[in-house]
Write an enzyme that holds these catalytic residues in place. Structure first.
Site, short mmCIF file in Angstrom:
data_model
loop_
_atom_site.label_atom_id
_atom_site.label_comp_id
_atom_site.label_asym_id
_atom_site.label_seq_id
_atom_site.Cartn_x
_atom_site.Cartn_y
_atom_site.Cartn_z
N CYS A 68 0.84 -1.21 0.00
CA CYS A 68 0.00 0.00 0.00
C CYS A 68 0.87 1.26 0.00
O CYS A 68 1.59 1.52 0.97
CB CYS A 68 -0.91 -0.05 1.23
SG CYS A 68 -1.75 1.48 1.64
N CYS A 71 0.20 3.69 2.84
CA CYS A 71 0.68 3.08 4.09
C CYS A 71 2.18 3.31 4.24
O CYS A 71 2.67 3.62 5.32
CB CYS A 71 0.39 1.58 4.12
SG CYS A 71 -1.35 1.13 4.06
#
Length: 142
Positions: A68, A71
């Site tokens: 991600c 992230c």
């Protein structure tokens, strides 16, 4: 002995720490791991379940995955926030790729998602990447 209950993030032992010692680097009575780490620590779903149900100090969890992009951007910011909040809240991470059942169990629809717990209750949740100042401002104070 009065104090705040903290679940060890390594061995899951519940410890009591006097309120005035939370910022002094308390360690687990069983395994000597730091109870108030200054960086975000990766934890397992079992420790999450116990700590979120037990801890008297806010437990803030970053649900993330290595693939991600947002992230990865938020990871260093989350670590900085953990350092600024040491003694006031504990910031931890759960890898949703490694622990896929957690997302469904907690109703997480997107990552990164932060959820804050204290005294067995979910206090708040927020999805989307945030900068250190936003994270620090968002975290409830114990």
């Amino acid at each position: 002995m009065a104090g705040k209950k903290l679940t060890c993030l390594k061995c899951a032992q519940v410890n009591r720490v006097p309120f005035d010692k939370l910022g002094d680097g308390p360690k687990c009575g069983s395994c000597a791991a730091p109870l108030m780490p200054s960086k975000a620590v990766e934890i397992t779903p079992a420790i999450l379940t116990k700590a979120s149900a037990t801890d008297d100090v806010p437990l803030v969890v970053d649900f993330w995955a290595p693939w991600c992009g947002p992230c990865k951007m938020m990871g260093p910011e989350f670590d900085k926030a953990a350092g600024q909040l040491a003694g006031k809240a504990r910031l931890v991470k759960v890898n949703t790729q490694t622990h896929q059942s957690v997302s469904g169990k907690l109703g997480i629809r997107g990552i990164p998602t932060m959820i804050a717990w204290q005294n067995g209750r979910e206090l708040k949740r927020q999805s989307g990447a945030m900068k250190v100042g936003q994270i620090v401002g968002w975290v409830p104070r114990g």
